[in-house]
Scaffold this motif. Sequence first.
Motif, PDB file in Angstrom:
ATOM      1  N   GLU A 131       0.806  -1.221   0.000  1.00  0.00           N
ATOM      2  CA  GLU A 131       0.000   0.000   0.000  1.00  0.00           C
ATOM      3  C   GLU A 131       0.848   1.284   0.000  1.00  0.00           C
ATOM      4  OE1 GLU A 131      -3.210  -0.154   2.808  1.00  0.00           O
ATOM      5  OE2 GLU A 131      -3.824  -2.128   2.123  1.00  0.00           O
ATOM      6  N   SER A 132       2.110   1.181  -0.409  1.00  0.00           N
ATOM      7  CA  SER A 132       3.004   2.336  -0.494  1.00  0.00           C
ATOM      8  C   SER A 132       3.283   2.625  -1.966  1.00  0.00           C
ATOM      9  CB  SER A 132       4.307   2.056   0.254  1.00  0.00           C
ATOM     10  OG  SER A 132       4.054   1.792   1.615  1.00  0.00           O
ATOM     11  N   PRO A 133       2.723   3.712  -2.502  1.00  0.00           N
ATOM     12  CA  PRO A 133       2.898   4.016  -3.923  1.00  0.00           C
ATOM     13  C   PRO A 133       4.358   4.304  -4.274  1.00  0.00           C
ATOM     14  CG  PRO A 133       1.083   5.288  -3.002  1.00  0.00           C
ATOM     15  CD  PRO A 133       1.813   4.660  -1.855  1.00  0.00           C
ATOM     16  N   GLN A 134       4.749   3.852  -5.472  1.00  0.00           N
ATOM     17  CA  GLN A 134       6.113   4.102  -5.952  1.00  0.00           C
ATOM     18  C   GLN A 134       6.164   3.963  -7.461  1.00  0.00           C
ATOM     19  OE1 GLN A 134       8.119   1.633  -7.471  1.00  0.00           O
ATOM     20  NE2 GLN A 134       6.926  -0.184  -7.003  1.00  0.00           N
ATOM     21  N   ARG A 135       7.164   4.639  -8.026  1.00  0.00           N
ATOM     22  CA  ARG A 135       7.484   4.514  -9.450  1.00  0.00           C
ATOM     23  C   ARG A 135       8.994   4.531  -9.556  1.00  0.00           C
ATOM     24  NH1 ARG A 135       8.711   7.711 -14.046  1.00  0.00           N
ATOM     25  NH2 ARG A 135       8.843   9.580 -12.755  1.00  0.00           N
ATOM     26  N   ALA A 136       9.578   3.426  -9.978  1.00  0.00           N
ATOM     27  CA  ALA A 136      11.027   3.308 -10.100  1.00  0.00           C
ATOM     28  C   ALA A 136      11.428   3.585 -11.546  1.00  0.00           C
ATOM     29  CB  ALA A 136      11.476   1.911  -9.676  1.00  0.00           C
ATOM     30  N   TYR A 137      12.515   4.351 -11.712  1.00  0.00           N
ATOM     31  CA  TYR A 137      12.931   4.711 -13.066  1.00  0.00           C
ATOM     32  C   TYR A 137      14.401   5.109 -13.095  1.00  0.00           C
ATOM     33  CZ  TYR A 137      12.431   9.518 -11.406  1.00  0.00           C
ATOM     34  OH  TYR A 137      12.562  10.685 -10.692  1.00  0.00           O
ATOM     35  N   ASN A 138      14.927   5.203 -14.311  1.00  0.00           N
ATOM     36  CA  ASN A 138      16.267   5.707 -14.537  1.00  0.00           C
ATOM     37  C   ASN A 138      16.090   7.115 -15.107  1.00  0.00           C
ATOM     38  OD1 ASN A 138      18.990   6.025 -14.935  1.00  0.00           O
ATOM     39  ND2 ASN A 138      19.177   4.464 -16.509  1.00  0.00           N
ATOM     40  N   PRO A 139      16.554   8.145 -14.406  1.00  0.00           N
ATOM     41  CA  PRO A 139      16.337   9.521 -14.874  1.00  0.00           C
ATOM     42  C   PRO A 139      16.877   9.741 -16.286  1.00  0.00           C
ATOM     43  CG  PRO A 139      17.194   9.522 -12.639  1.00  0.00           C
ATOM     44  CD  PRO A 139      17.285   8.106 -13.145  1.00  0.00           C
ATOM     45  N   GLY A 140      16.234  10.624 -17.011  1.00  0.00           N
ATOM     46  CA  GLY A 140      16.635  10.921 -18.376  1.00  0.00           C
ATOM     47  C   GLY A 140      18.044  11.453 -18.502  1.00  0.00           C
ATOM     48  N   ASP A 141      18.546  12.103 -17.450  1.00  0.00           N
ATOM     49  CA  ASP A 141      19.897  12.664 -17.498  1.00  0.00           C
ATOM     50  C   ASP A 141      20.952  11.733 -16.896  1.00  0.00           C
ATOM     51  OD1 ASP A 141      19.152  12.880 -14.849  1.00  0.00           O
ATOM     52  OD2 ASP A 141      19.690  15.000 -14.658  1.00  0.00           O
ATOM     53  N   ALA A 142      20.600  10.459 -16.675  1.00  0.00           N
ATOM     54  CA  ALA A 142      21.556   9.494 -16.108  1.00  0.00           C
ATOM     55  C   ALA A 142      22.709   9.260 -17.083  1.00  0.00           C
ATOM     56  CB  ALA A 142      20.854   8.177 -15.806  1.00  0.00           C
ATOM     57  N   ASP A 143      23.859   8.897 -16.535  1.00  0.00           N
ATOM     58  CA  ASP A 143      25.049   8.638 -17.349  1.00  0.00           C
ATOM     59  C   ASP A 143      24.976   7.335 -18.134  1.00  0.00           C
ATOM     60  OD1 ASP A 143      26.248  10.985 -16.481  1.00  0.00           O
ATOM     61  OD2 ASP A 143      27.260   9.999 -14.808  1.00  0.00           O
ATOM     62  N   GLY A 144      24.120   6.419 -17.716  1.00  0.00           N
ATOM     63  CA  GLY A 144      24.023   5.125 -18.381  1.00  0.00           C
ATOM     64  C   GLY A 144      22.869   4.325 -17.819  1.00  0.00           C
ATOM     65  N   PRO A 145      22.790   3.056 -18.176  1.00  0.00           N
ATOM     66  CA  PRO A 145      21.682   2.220 -17.706  1.00  0.00           C
ATOM     67  C   PRO A 145      21.770   1.907 -16.217  1.00  0.00           C
ATOM     68  CG  PRO A 145      23.228   0.910 -18.981  1.00  0.00           C
ATOM     69  CD  PRO A 145      23.697   2.329 -19.067  1.00  0.00           C
ATOM     70  N   VAL A 146      20.644   1.506 -15.656  1.00  0.00           N
ATOM     71  CA  VAL A 146      20.587   0.998 -14.295  1.00  0.00           C
ATOM     72  C   VAL A 146      20.113  -0.452 -14.388  1.00  0.00           C
ATOM     73  CG1 VAL A 146      18.214   1.824 -13.847  1.00  0.00           C
ATOM     74  CG2 VAL A 146      19.742   1.379 -11.931  1.00  0.00           C
ATOM     75  N   THR A 147      20.733  -1.323 -13.609  1.00  0.00           N
ATOM     76  CA  THR A 147      20.332  -2.731 -13.558  1.00  0.00           C
ATOM     77  C   THR A 147      19.905  -3.036 -12.133  1.00  0.00           C
ATOM     78  OG1 THR A 147      21.921  -3.258 -15.296  1.00  0.00           O
ATOM     79  CG2 THR A 147      21.051  -5.101 -14.029  1.00  0.00           C
ATOM     80  N   VAL A 148      18.725  -3.630 -12.000  1.00  0.00           N
ATOM     81  CA  VAL A 148      18.095  -3.818 -10.699  1.00  0.00           C
ATOM     82  C   VAL A 148      17.537  -5.227 -10.584  1.00  0.00           C
ATOM     83  CG1 VAL A 148      16.208  -3.021  -9.211  1.00  0.00           C
ATOM     84  CG2 VAL A 148      17.450  -1.377 -10.618  1.00  0.00           C
ATOM     85  N   LEU A 149      17.709  -5.839  -9.430  1.00  0.00           N
ATOM     86  CA  LEU A 149      17.040  -7.085  -9.097  1.00  0.00           C
ATOM     87  C   LEU A 149      15.863  -6.716  -8.206  1.00  0.00           C
ATOM     88  CD1 LEU A 149      17.304 -10.158  -9.494  1.00  0.00           C
ATOM     89  CD2 LEU A 149      18.452 -10.217  -7.275  1.00  0.00           C
ATOM     90  N   ALA A 150      14.654  -7.041  -8.663  1.00  0.00           N
ATOM     91  CA  ALA A 150      13.443  -6.722  -7.910  1.00  0.00           C
ATOM     92  C   ALA A 150      12.854  -8.014  -7.362  1.00  0.00           C
ATOM     93  CB  ALA A 150      12.431  -6.018  -8.798  1.00  0.00           C
TER      94      ALA A 150
END
Length: 126
Positions: free
Chosen positions: A89-108
Amino acid sequence: MGYRVVDADAVDPAPDRPCECRKLSEPGGLDHAAINRFRADPGEQLPLAYHYHETQQEAFYVLSGTLAVETPGETYEVETDELFVVDPESPQRAYNPGDADGPVTVLAIGAPPAADDAVAYDPADE
């Protein structure tokens, strides 16, 4: 006893996702947790929408890059080797910002594995 080794790169990415999502639970034979590996280029988000889960607790472990997680109260920056936990019940939106230096890799990781308990969240409704 049972053991399995899953090569995440051998698992086909899920179709129709905003970034690369490899669903590892089924190939791993997991019944009590959902595990996905995400790779998001700058400007891409991980989930399909800003949302919350009614019963599922989620954890995002950043393997590389920096993950941004928007919540109603603030936006968190989660660095490599950090874990971000989201209670039900805790809202969230995970993302890689448009100005990031490169990709993000995540284990969810989500438990219990509740694919159909996601509820769309609109901050304007607050």
